[in-house]
Scaffold this motif. Structure first.
Motif, PDB file in Angstrom:
ATOM      1  N   GLN A  12       0.824  -1.217   0.000  1.00 59.87           N
ATOM      2  CA  GLN A  12       0.000   0.000   0.000  1.00 59.87           C
ATOM      3  C   GLN A  12       0.858   1.268   0.000  1.00 59.87           C
ATOM      4  O   GLN A  12       0.485   2.275  -0.597  1.00 59.87           O
ATOM      5  CB  GLN A  12      -0.897  -0.035   1.231  1.00 59.87           C
ATOM      6  CG  GLN A  12      -1.705   1.194   1.491  1.00 59.87           C
ATOM      7  CD  GLN A  12      -2.463   1.090   2.816  1.00 59.87           C
ATOM      8  OE1 GLN A  12      -2.450   0.062   3.480  1.00 59.87           O
ATOM      9  NE2 GLN A  12      -3.125   2.151   3.187  1.00 59.87           N
ATOM     10  N   VAL A  13       2.021   1.225   0.652  1.00 59.36           N
ATOM     11  CA  VAL A  13       2.894   2.399   0.729  1.00 59.36           C
ATOM     12  C   VAL A  13       4.271   2.129   0.119  1.00 59.36           C
ATOM     13  O   VAL A  13       5.164   2.971   0.195  1.00 59.36           O
ATOM     14  CB  VAL A  13       3.042   2.902   2.179  1.00 59.36           C
ATOM     15  CG1 VAL A  13       1.748   3.498   2.676  1.00 59.36           C
ATOM     16  CG2 VAL A  13       3.535   1.801   3.093  1.00 59.36           C
ATOM     17  N   ASP A  14       4.466   0.938  -0.466  1.00 56.77           N
ATOM     18  CA  ASP A  14       5.718   0.559  -1.126  1.00 56.77           C
ATOM     19  C   ASP A  14       6.917   0.711  -0.186  1.00 56.77           C
ATOM     20  O   ASP A  14       7.927   1.319  -0.542  1.00 56.77           O
ATOM     21  CB  ASP A  14       5.922   1.380  -2.402  1.00 56.77           C
ATOM     22  CG  ASP A  14       7.053   0.848  -3.266  1.00 56.77           C
ATOM     23  OD1 ASP A  14       7.329  -0.363  -3.204  1.00 56.77           O
ATOM     24  OD2 ASP A  14       7.682   1.644  -3.992  1.00 56.77           O
ATOM     25  N   LYS A  15       6.773   0.146   1.038  1.00 57.24           N
ATOM     26  CA  LYS A  15       7.854   0.202   2.026  1.00 57.24           C
ATOM     27  C   LYS A  15       7.910  -1.102   2.799  1.00 57.24           C
ATOM     28  O   LYS A  15       6.910  -1.812   2.928  1.00 57.24           O
ATOM     29  CB  LYS A  15       7.626   1.330   3.034  1.00 57.24           C
ATOM     30  CG  LYS A  15       7.809   2.712   2.476  1.00 57.24           C
ATOM     31  CD  LYS A  15       7.692   3.737   3.586  1.00 57.24           C
ATOM     32  CE  LYS A  15       7.858   5.113   3.004  1.00 57.24           C
ATOM     33  NZ  LYS A  15       9.040   5.772   3.463  1.00 57.24           N
ATOM     34  N   PHE A  16       9.091  -1.391   3.309  1.00 59.42           N
ATOM     35  CA  PHE A  16       9.227  -2.497   4.242  1.00 59.42           C
ATOM     36  C   PHE A  16       8.859  -2.006   5.628  1.00 59.42           C
ATOM     37  O   PHE A  16       8.935  -0.810   5.918  1.00 59.42           O
ATOM     38  CB  PHE A  16      10.647  -3.059   4.216  1.00 59.42           C
ATOM     39  CG  PHE A  16      10.879  -3.965   3.049  1.00 59.42           C
ATOM     40  CD1 PHE A  16      10.590  -5.317   3.139  1.00 59.42           C
ATOM     41  CD2 PHE A  16      11.358  -3.464   1.856  1.00 59.42           C
ATOM     42  CE1 PHE A  16      10.783  -6.155   2.049  1.00 59.42           C
ATOM     43  CE2 PHE A  16      11.559  -4.290   0.763  1.00 59.42           C
ATOM     44  CZ  PHE A  16      11.264  -5.641   0.861  1.00 59.42           C
ATOM     45  N   ALA A  17       8.456  -2.939   6.484  1.00 57.99           N
ATOM     46  CA  ALA A  17       8.005  -2.575   7.825  1.00 57.99           C
ATOM     47  C   ALA A  17       8.388  -3.662   8.810  1.00 57.99           C
ATOM     48  O   ALA A  17       8.617  -4.813   8.443  1.00 57.99           O
ATOM     49  CB  ALA A  17       6.490  -2.378   7.834  1.00 57.99           C
ATOM     50  N   ILE A  18       8.433  -3.271  10.078  1.00 57.53           N
ATOM     51  CA  ILE A  18       8.597  -4.223  11.167  1.00 57.53           C
ATOM     52  C   ILE A  18       7.243  -4.325  11.860  1.00 57.53           C
ATOM     53  O   ILE A  18       6.683  -3.324  12.314  1.00 57.53           O
ATOM     54  CB  ILE A  18       9.704  -3.779  12.129  1.00 57.53           C
ATOM     55  CG1 ILE A  18      11.057  -3.788  11.397  1.00 57.53           C
ATOM     56  CG2 ILE A  18       9.738  -4.690  13.355  1.00 57.53           C
ATOM     57  CD1 ILE A  18      12.225  -3.285  12.216  1.00 57.53           C
ATOM     58  N   PHE A  19       6.704  -5.541  11.893  1.00 58.75           N
ATOM     59  CA  PHE A  19       5.389  -5.818  12.478  1.00 58.75           C
ATOM     60  C   PHE A  19       5.576  -6.292  13.916  1.00 58.75           C
ATOM     61  O   PHE A  19       6.407  -7.165  14.177  1.00 58.75           O
ATOM     62  CB  PHE A  19       4.668  -6.901  11.676  1.00 58.75           C
ATOM     63  CG  PHE A  19       4.309  -6.474  10.285  1.00 58.75           C
ATOM     64  CD1 PHE A  19       3.026  -6.045   9.999  1.00 58.75           C
ATOM     65  CD2 PHE A  19       5.246  -6.487   9.264  1.00 58.75           C
ATOM     66  CE1 PHE A  19       2.679  -5.653   8.709  1.00 58.75           C
ATOM     67  CE2 PHE A  19       4.917  -6.094   7.976  1.00 58.75           C
ATOM     68  CZ  PHE A  19       3.628  -5.670   7.701  1.00 58.75           C
ATOM     69  N   THR A  20       4.806  -5.732  14.837  1.00 62.22           N
ATOM     70  CA  THR A  20       4.887  -6.104  16.245  1.00 62.22           C
ATOM     71  C   THR A  20       3.489  -6.352  16.791  1.00 62.22           C
ATOM     72  O   THR A  20       2.514  -5.779  16.309  1.00 62.22           O
ATOM     73  CB  THR A  20       5.541  -4.995  17.087  1.00 62.22           C
ATOM     74  OG1 THR A  20       4.745  -3.813  17.007  1.00 62.22           O
ATOM     75  CG2 THR A  20       6.939  -4.694  16.614  1.00 62.22           C
ATOM     76  N   GLY A  21       3.413  -7.197  17.805  1.00 60.40           N
ATOM     77  CA  GLY A  21       2.161  -7.394  18.510  1.00 60.40           C
ATOM     78  C   GLY A  21       1.919  -6.228  19.448  1.00 60.40           C
ATOM     79  O   GLY A  21       2.839  -5.512  19.825  1.00 60.40           O
TER      80      GLY A  21
END
Length: 82
Positions: A12-21
């Motif tokens: 959706q934003v063309d970026k990598f991300a770190i997902f957290t709970g």
């Protein structure tokens, strides 16, 4: 208590991300959109440990209920080793 941070891509934003709970919630997720990340970490599903600063991102609507988006400046990152 072990906390895993999983690396992934947000099309959706063309970026990598770190997902957290999110503490105390089983169906919520923080998504830290990373501005700059080394190429070797640009792989979905990597479990990582990192240092960084989260800050507000405006104008991004979650594509999945329960997600909250933040911008994230990562100062150090490494693979999680069991």
């Amino acid at each position: 208590m072990r906390v895993d941070f999983v690396f992934g891509y947000v099309a959706q934003v063309d970026k990598f991300a770190i997902f957290t709970g999110v503490d105390g919630a089983y169906d919520s997720q923080g998504v830290g959109l990373v501005s700059l990340i080394p190429e070797e970490f640009q792989v979905e599903g990597l479990e990582v440990v990192f240092d960084g600063v989260y800050y507000s991102c405006d104008g991004i609507s979650p594509s999945i209920p329960g997600q909250v988006y933040y911008c994230l400046d990562v100062s150090a990152i490494k693979l999680l080793v069991d």
